[in-house]
Design a protein around this motif. Structure first.
Motif, mmCIF file in Angstrom:
data_model
loop_
_atom_site.group_PDB
_atom_site.id
_atom_site.type_symbol
_atom_site.label_atom_id
_atom_site.label_comp_id
_atom_site.label_asym_id
_atom_site.label_seq_id
_atom_site.Cartn_x
_atom_site.Cartn_y
_atom_site.Cartn_z
ATOM 1 N N ASP A 17 89.456 0.418 89.975
ATOM 2 C CA ASP A 17 88.378 -0.215 90.934
ATOM 3 C C ASP A 17 87.185 0.144 90.901
ATOM 4 O O ASP A 17 86.149 -0.695 91.012
ATOM 5 N N HIS A 48 99.823 -2.093 94.727
ATOM 6 C CA HIS A 48 98.517 -2.691 94.418
ATOM 7 C C HIS A 48 97.488 -2.681 95.786
ATOM 8 O O HIS A 48 96.367 -2.390 95.903
ATOM 9 N N THR A 49 98.215 -3.113 96.829
ATOM 10 C CA THR A 49 97.648 -3.262 98.057
ATOM 11 C C THR A 49 96.931 -1.721 98.655
ATOM 12 O O THR A 49 95.796 -1.998 99.024
ATOM 13 N N ALA A 52 93.932 -1.243 96.633
ATOM 14 C CA ALA A 52 92.623 -2.011 96.864
ATOM 15 C C ALA A 52 92.231 -1.420 98.363
ATOM 16 O O ALA A 52 90.950 -1.419 98.532
ATOM 17 N N TYR A 55 89.867 1.353 97.816
ATOM 18 C CA TYR A 55 88.620 1.136 97.253
ATOM 19 C C TYR A 55 87.694 0.583 98.622
ATOM 20 O O TYR A 55 86.535 0.860 98.710
ATOM 21 N N THR A 140 93.007 -7.749 91.971
ATOM 22 C CA THR A 140 91.846 -7.195 92.621
ATOM 23 C C THR A 140 90.650 -8.307 92.660
ATOM 24 O O THR A 140 90.073 -8.449 93.882
ATOM 25 N N ARG A 143 91.461 -10.952 95.390
ATOM 26 C CA ARG A 143 91.563 -10.511 96.680
ATOM 27 C C ARG A 143 90.074 -10.368 97.134
ATOM 28 O O ARG A 143 89.918 -10.327 98.319
ATOM 29 N N PHE A 144 89.313 -9.631 96.299
ATOM 30 C CA PHE A 144 87.862 -9.075 96.747
ATOM 31 C C PHE A 144 86.987 -10.161 97.295
ATOM 32 O O PHE A 144 85.960 -9.905 98.210
#
Length: 470
Positions: A17, A48-49, A52, A55, A140, A143-144
């Motif tokens: 990330d 994964h969550t 994320a 970060y 990522t 989602r971001f």
């Protein structure tokens, strides 16, 4: 002793990330935190969550929380019987190296750098070509921010090319296409429809793809098949908030607003603090309000419309309460305060919305459009409405709001010309529209007409600029 400068060189070469150019200004932290929190509650993609989440916490300055989330991700991997030097840990170990570096834990940082190095030594390809890394990178990006959807699509396509039968890469690529497919297709050659069908084959228990396929089929008016997929998804996932929300959108687009509202209300029962669901439910009630107004007989329906309007305002207020800085909900709320003739409250909310959109550098054109609508319909200030329609069109002419701004400006100009009032300004407006669309000769013609009616220096300046550019 570990040399900090040498570590930084190694850190910059990692795939994680911290090296994927995720810009803080592109991220809506309230909405992203809510989405990630829902994934945790539903126990979906937890490894994964938590990566994320870590970060996000780092970007917000909460380094201890970031480290804690990464350790949770690492623990979950170990519970899945992933050995210490498995390639699926490249991103987590990389993130741990970076966060320890930022916390000045240089020995720990070096330890995680060595773990990544050992994983790489056992692989025949670079980290950037490992499907697990490409997959995590794709999720990522998705989602971001919507701004990274194209990058997300590229990542999943690469992962799928390497492992075409793996369900999660088919799933990721399907959603990425769903977010990015534009252009003229038929139901037979649409890449997203083809990939959604493939995602259903490889992920038969994930009902989100059935709903997404239904929404795509609806675009091509294949309603019978679409509705079968929706009902299948609702039957097997009756309490999945995302399934309920997407199903609601499907019925809303078909004109069945009551079913849309019922599904959204059920989704809200399952996630009562979801700002996104409150906002979606407000939009459902807005459709209901429009339906009632279109039926006419406003005197009889007045109390019913007011009840609906109260519900819209309630859910918009809940959305802005549960997610501070949710500028679209704020803008919608300001418009509805205007409908209630609460002008001072509307102006105050719009001021906050403009500040939020500017701070986030995100969709400012939408706020300009909504503020123009407020000025035009609630305050009857045509001059200020024109100014903000123009700002919206200038910022994003191809957007839904940009096109509506263009149409509204044309209508205002044509009405003035037909009524023979402020004709010069009307041609100035038309000149502006042509200029923004790159139609130079038409813009020059309109500006010349505006000047013939004695209009101001601005039109002369625009005219000179256009003539010089030809």
């Amino acid at each position: 002793m570990v040399h900090e400068r040498d570590q930084r060189t190694k850190l910059d070469q990692l795939e994680c990330d911290f090296t994927w150019a995720l810009r803080k200004d592109d991220i809506d932290f309230n909405r992203l935190n809510e989405k990630l929190k829902l994934h945790v509650e539903k126990k979906e993609d937890l490894t994964h969550t938590y990566n994320a989440l870590a970060y996000v916490k780092f970007l917000q300055g909460f380094l201890e929380e970031a480290l804690s989330n990464l350790m949770t991700s690492l623990k979950l991997y170990k519970e899945c019987h992933v050995e210490e030097f498995h390639k699926s840990l490249i991103v987590t170990h990389g993130n741990l190296a970076w966060i320890n570096y930022h916390m000045k834990n240089y020995t720990e940082c070096e330890s995680y750098l060595q773990k990544v190095l050992k994983i790489n030594e056992n692989m025949s390809s670079e980290s950037s070509s490992v499907p697990e890394v490409l997959g995590e990178k794709g999720w990522t990006f998705r989602r971001f921010s919507y701004k990274y959807h194209e990058k997300s699509k590229e990542c999943f396509k690469k992962a799928l090319d390497l492992e075409p039968e793996v369900g999660k890469w088919n799933a990721g690529y399907a959603i990425a296409l769903y977010r990015t497919e534009y252009g003229e297709f038929t139901i037979e050659n649409s890449p997203v429809i083809k990939q959604l069908r493939r995602a259903i084959e490889t992920n038969p228990d994930d009902d989100i793809f059935k709903i997404c396929l239904a929404l795509q089929l609806g675009i091509y008016k294949s309603y019978e098949e679409a509705e079968r997929w929706v009902e299948k998804a609702l039957e097997s996932s009756p309490d999945h908030p995302d399934v309920l929300t997407y199903a609601g959108k499907f019925f809303g687009k078909k004109g069945n607003v009551d079913r849309d509202i019922a599904l959204m209300r059920h989704a809200l029962e399952l996630s009562p603090y979801s700002a996104l669901t409150h906002h979606q439910l407000a939009l459902c009630y807005k459709k209901k309000k429009i339906q009632l107004l279109q039926k006419g007989n406003h005197h009889v329906r007045g109390p019913e419309v007011q009840q609906i309007r109260d519900k819209i305002i309630y859910h918009l207020e809940m959305a802005t309460t549960h997610a501070t800085g949710f500028f679209k909900a704020m803008s919608d709320l300001a418009l509805h305060y205007g409908e209630q003739h609460d002008v001072s409250r509307a102006e105050e909310m719009f001021h906050m919305t403009f500040e939020t959109a500017k701070e986030k550098n995100d969709n400012l054109h939408v706020v300009h459009f909504d503020y123009a609508e407020f000025q035009f319909h609630c305050k009857r200030d045509e001059v200020l409405a024109i100014k903000h329609y123009m700002e919206c069109l200038k910022m994003n002419p191809g957007s839904y709001e940009g096109k509506r701004s263009e149409n509204n400006l044309k209508r205002i100009a044509e009405e003035r010309i037909n009524k023979n009032t402020q004709v010069g300004k009307a041609y100035g407006i038309l000149g502006f529209i042509h200029k923004e669309k790159g139609e130079k000769s038409q813009a020059i013609e309109c500006y010349e007409k505006a000047l013939s009616y004695g209009e101001n220096y601005e039109y002369l300046t625009n005219l000179c600029t256009l003539r010089l550019s030809i």
